[in-house]
Design an enzyme around this catalytic site. Structure first.
Site, PDB file in Angstrom:
ATOM      1  N   TYR A 215     -12.424  -3.707  11.860  1.00  0.00           N
ATOM      2  CA  TYR A 215     -11.119  -3.023  11.770  1.00  0.00           C
ATOM      3  C   TYR A 215     -10.319  -3.196  13.063  1.00  0.00           C
ATOM      4  CZ  TYR A 215      -7.859   0.858  10.829  1.00  0.00           C
ATOM      5  OH  TYR A 215      -6.737   1.630  10.622  1.00  0.00           O
TER       6      TYR A 215
ATOM      7  N   ASN B  87       1.724  -2.294   5.448  1.00  0.00           N
ATOM      8  CA  ASN B  87       0.961  -1.060   5.671  1.00  0.00           C
ATOM      9  C   ASN B  87      -0.426  -1.089   5.039  1.00  0.00           C
ATOM     10  OD1 ASN B  87       0.640   2.091   5.823  1.00  0.00           O
ATOM     11  ND2 ASN B  87       0.439   1.569   3.657  1.00  0.00           N
TER      12      ASN B  87
ATOM     13  N   ARG C  72      -0.415   5.447  -1.615  1.00  0.00           N
ATOM     14  CA  ARG C  72      -1.111   6.609  -1.056  1.00  0.00           C
ATOM     15  C   ARG C  72      -0.868   6.699   0.445  1.00  0.00           C
ATOM     16  NH1 ARG C  72      -6.256   6.174  -0.767  1.00  0.00           N
ATOM     17  NH2 ARG C  72      -6.555   3.992  -1.304  1.00  0.00           N
TER      18      ARG C  72
ATOM     19  N   GLY D  79       0.831  -1.206   0.000  1.00  0.00           N
ATOM     20  CA  GLY D  79       0.000   0.000   0.000  1.00  0.00           C
ATOM     21  C   GLY D  79       0.862   1.251   0.000  1.00  0.00           C
TER      22      GLY D  79
ATOM     23  N   LYS E  18      -6.710  -5.068  13.511  1.00  0.00           N
ATOM     24  CA  LYS E  18      -5.542  -4.310  13.985  1.00  0.00           C
ATOM     25  C   LYS E  18      -4.996  -4.899  15.294  1.00  0.00           C
ATOM     26  CE  LYS E  18      -5.176  -1.702  10.530  1.00  0.00           C
ATOM     27  NZ  LYS E  18      -3.945  -1.701   9.750  1.00  0.00           N
TER      28      LYS E  18
ATOM     29  N   SER F  63      -3.090   0.052  14.500  1.00  0.00           N
ATOM     30  CA  SER F  63      -3.892   1.257  14.757  1.00  0.00           C
ATOM     31  C   SER F  63      -4.201   1.360  16.245  1.00  0.00           C
ATOM     32  CB  SER F  63      -5.212   1.188  14.000  1.00  0.00           C
ATOM     33  OG  SER F  63      -6.076   2.227  14.425  1.00  0.00           O
TER      34      SER F  63
HETATM   35  P1  NAP Z   1      -5.169   5.134   2.599  1.00  0.00           P
HETATM   36  O1  NAP Z   1      -4.741   6.526   2.384  1.00  0.00           O
HETATM   37  O2  NAP Z   1      -6.567   4.737   2.327  1.00  0.00           O
HETATM   38  O3  NAP Z   1      -4.170   4.155   1.800  1.00  0.00           O
HETATM   39  C1  NAP Z   1      -4.342   2.786   1.870  1.00  0.00           C
HETATM   40  C2  NAP Z   1      -3.266   2.098   1.051  1.00  0.00           C
HETATM   41  O4  NAP Z   1      -3.435   0.675   1.182  1.00  0.00           O
HETATM   42  C3  NAP Z   1      -3.352   2.439  -0.417  1.00  0.00           C
HETATM   43  O5  NAP Z   1      -2.052   2.566  -0.928  1.00  0.00           O
HETATM   44  C4  NAP Z   1      -4.031   1.188  -1.015  1.00  0.00           C
HETATM   45  O6  NAP Z   1      -3.628   0.926  -2.336  1.00  0.00           O
HETATM   46  C5  NAP Z   1      -3.470   0.111  -0.113  1.00  0.00           C
HETATM   47  N1  NAP Z   1      -4.262  -1.111  -0.121  1.00  0.00           N
HETATM   48  C6  NAP Z   1      -5.508  -1.317   0.405  1.00  0.00           C
HETATM   49  N2  NAP Z   1      -5.884  -2.592   0.211  1.00  0.00           N
HETATM   50  C7  NAP Z   1      -4.859  -3.206  -0.440  1.00  0.00           C
HETATM   51  C8  NAP Z   1      -4.648  -4.521  -0.902  1.00  0.00           C
HETATM   52  N3  NAP Z   1      -5.578  -5.476  -0.742  1.00  0.00           N
HETATM   53  N4  NAP Z   1      -3.473  -4.808  -1.528  1.00  0.00           N
HETATM   54  C9  NAP Z   1      -2.529  -3.861  -1.697  1.00  0.00           C
HETATM   55  N5  NAP Z   1      -2.680  -2.587  -1.269  1.00  0.00           N
HETATM   56  C10 NAP Z   1      -3.830  -2.276  -0.664  1.00  0.00           C
HETATM   57  O7  NAP Z   1      -4.904   4.692   4.129  1.00  0.00           O
HETATM   58  P2  NAP Z   1      -3.823   5.189   5.188  1.00  0.00           P
HETATM   59  O8  NAP Z   1      -4.489   6.094   6.117  1.00  0.00           O
HETATM   60  O9  NAP Z   1      -2.576   5.604   4.516  1.00  0.00           O
HETATM   61  O10 NAP Z   1      -3.601   3.817   5.968  1.00  0.00           O
HETATM   62  C11 NAP Z   1      -2.411   3.043   5.860  1.00  0.00           C
HETATM   63  C12 NAP Z   1      -2.373   2.061   7.009  1.00  0.00           C
HETATM   64  O11 NAP Z   1      -2.366   2.788   8.245  1.00  0.00           O
HETATM   65  C13 NAP Z   1      -3.585   1.136   7.065  1.00  0.00           C
HETATM   66  O12 NAP Z   1      -3.203  -0.149   7.474  1.00  0.00           O
HETATM   67  C14 NAP Z   1      -4.453   1.786   8.118  1.00  0.00           C
HETATM   68  O13 NAP Z   1      -5.298   0.870   8.745  1.00  0.00           O
HETATM   69  C15 NAP Z   1      -3.397   2.322   9.067  1.00  0.00           C
HETATM   70  N6  NAP Z   1      -3.887   3.415   9.925  1.00  0.00           N
HETATM   71  C16 NAP Z   1      -4.294   4.593   9.402  1.00  0.00           C
HETATM   72  C17 NAP Z   1      -4.761   5.586  10.258  1.00  0.00           C
HETATM   73  C18 NAP Z   1      -5.224   6.926   9.763  1.00  0.00           C
HETATM   74  O14 NAP Z   1      -5.799   7.665  10.542  1.00  0.00           O
HETATM   75  N7  NAP Z   1      -4.970   7.317   8.537  1.00  0.00           N
HETATM   76  C19 NAP Z   1      -4.805   5.354  11.629  1.00  0.00           C
HETATM   77  C20 NAP Z   1      -4.381   4.150  12.129  1.00  0.00           C
HETATM   78  C21 NAP Z   1      -3.914   3.177  11.265  1.00  0.00           C
HETATM   79  P3  NAP Z   1      -4.602   1.192  -3.617  1.00  0.00           P
HETATM   80  O15 NAP Z   1      -5.057   2.600  -3.541  1.00  0.00           O
HETATM   81  O16 NAP Z   1      -3.709   0.908  -4.773  1.00  0.00           O
HETATM   82  O17 NAP Z   1      -5.735   0.210  -3.492  1.00  0.00           O
END
Ligand code: NAP
Length: 252
Positions: A159, A94, A19, A16, A163, A146
């Site tokens: 979720y 990630n 983005r 991932g 996590k 998370s």
């Molecule tokens: P995001 O902006 O929605 O990005 C998600 C990324 O994961 C994208 O690059 C997406 O790729 C990729 N992805 C999703 N499903 C996939 C799959 N099956 N195979 C390969 N790639 C996949 O989310 P983010 O906020 O950066 O989150 C990244 C990580 O941090 C996640 O695990 C999330 O749970 C964790 N997190 C985020 C937050 C927050 O507040 N943002 C808080 C706690 C934890 P595509 O676009 O190519 O599908």
């Protein structure tokens, strides 16, 4: 020269990486010298842009499409990294999604999609990477969990379970492979400013921010810097740990 947190001659896979947090981690690791495989599932343009950004500053990067919730696709991702850059030292699990709703409304498909994308993917990629890392007697696995996996969050049973599962998985794996000089750690981000928050209304976001002692959302770069530390040589004596990067939200 001060090569603190240098990742020169390291090869990293960031799932991932197209983005949000993964993108920032890919850029940060590459900026410290690692060759980075930027994995994506659907956002090919965004992933290619990350690779171009790295290459334009003299770094090494390659893009690889794989739905990491699929076991054989994940094996293909790790194989690609080893074949392209000759080795694999760092895996950042990630990739993640949300399908938030209260349990009474949550479908089996919502449950399965989130568990597969967040937790099964962590198993899929780690299993393939560990095979390589234990042979080489070196590795850094970092799982992006998370604060929801630590505290629970209403509307996120799927979720939060995925996590929390990553945390248990990481501790078990850390114990299994510590003797082979492979560390396994976790970052538990709080609310970080990425597209994953786009489903929250401004009112929901405001109420959540009230729960953050530092009083604001985090930035993806703030996760990326912590990630760079945990995958560096300087973190050699840290394994099985969960680092909250959450503005104090999850503190016990
Ligand atoms: P995001 O902006 O929605 O990005 C998600 C990324 O994961 C994208 O690059 C997406 O790729 C990729 N992805 C999703 N499903 C996939 C799959 N099956 N195979 C390969 N790639 C996949 O989310 P983010 O906020 O950066 O989150 C990244 C990580 O941090 C996640 O695990 C999330 O749970 C964790 N997190 C985020 C937050 C927050 O507040 N943002 C808080 C706690 C934890 P595509 O676009 O190519 O599908």
């Amino acid at each position: 020269m001060n090569d603190l947190l240098s990742l020169n001659n390291r090869v990293a896979v960031v799932t991932g990486g197209s983005r949000g947090i993964g993108r920032s981690i890919a850029l940060e690791l590459a900026g410290r010298g690692a060759a980075v495989v930027v994995n994506y599932n659907k956002s090919s343009g965004a992933a290619e842009e990350v690779v171009k950004m790295i290459q334009s500053t003299g770094g090494k990067a390659a893009v690889f499409q794989a739905d990491v919730s699929d076991f054989s696709a994940a094996q293909g991702l790790i194989k690609f990294a080893v074949e392209t850059f000759g080795d694999l030292h760092i895996l950042v699990n990630n990739a993640g999604i949300t399908r938030d709703t209260l349990i009474m409304m949550m479908s089996e498909a919502d449950w399965d999609a989130v568990l597969d994308a967040n937790l099964k993917s962590t198993f899929n990629c780690s299993k393939a990477a560990v095979k390589h890392m234990i042979r080489k007697r070196y590795g850094r696995i970092l799982n992006i969990s998370s604060v929801s996996g630590q505290m629970g969050n209403p509307g996120q049973t799927n979720y939060s379970a995925s996590k929390a599962g990553q945390i248990g998985f990481s501790k078990a794996l850390a114990r299994e492979i510590a003797s082979r000089n492979v560390t396994v750690n976790v970052i538990a981000p709080g609310f970080i400013d990425t597209e994953i928050l786009s489903t929250m209304t401004p009112e929901m976001l405001e109420s959540v921010i009230k729960m953050v002692p530092l009083g604001r959302k985090g930035k993806p770069e703030e996760i990326a810097f912590a990630a760079a530390f945990l995958v560096s040589d300087q973190a050699a004596y840290i394994t099985g740990q969960v680092l909250g990067v959450d503005g104090g939200m999850g503190m016990m």
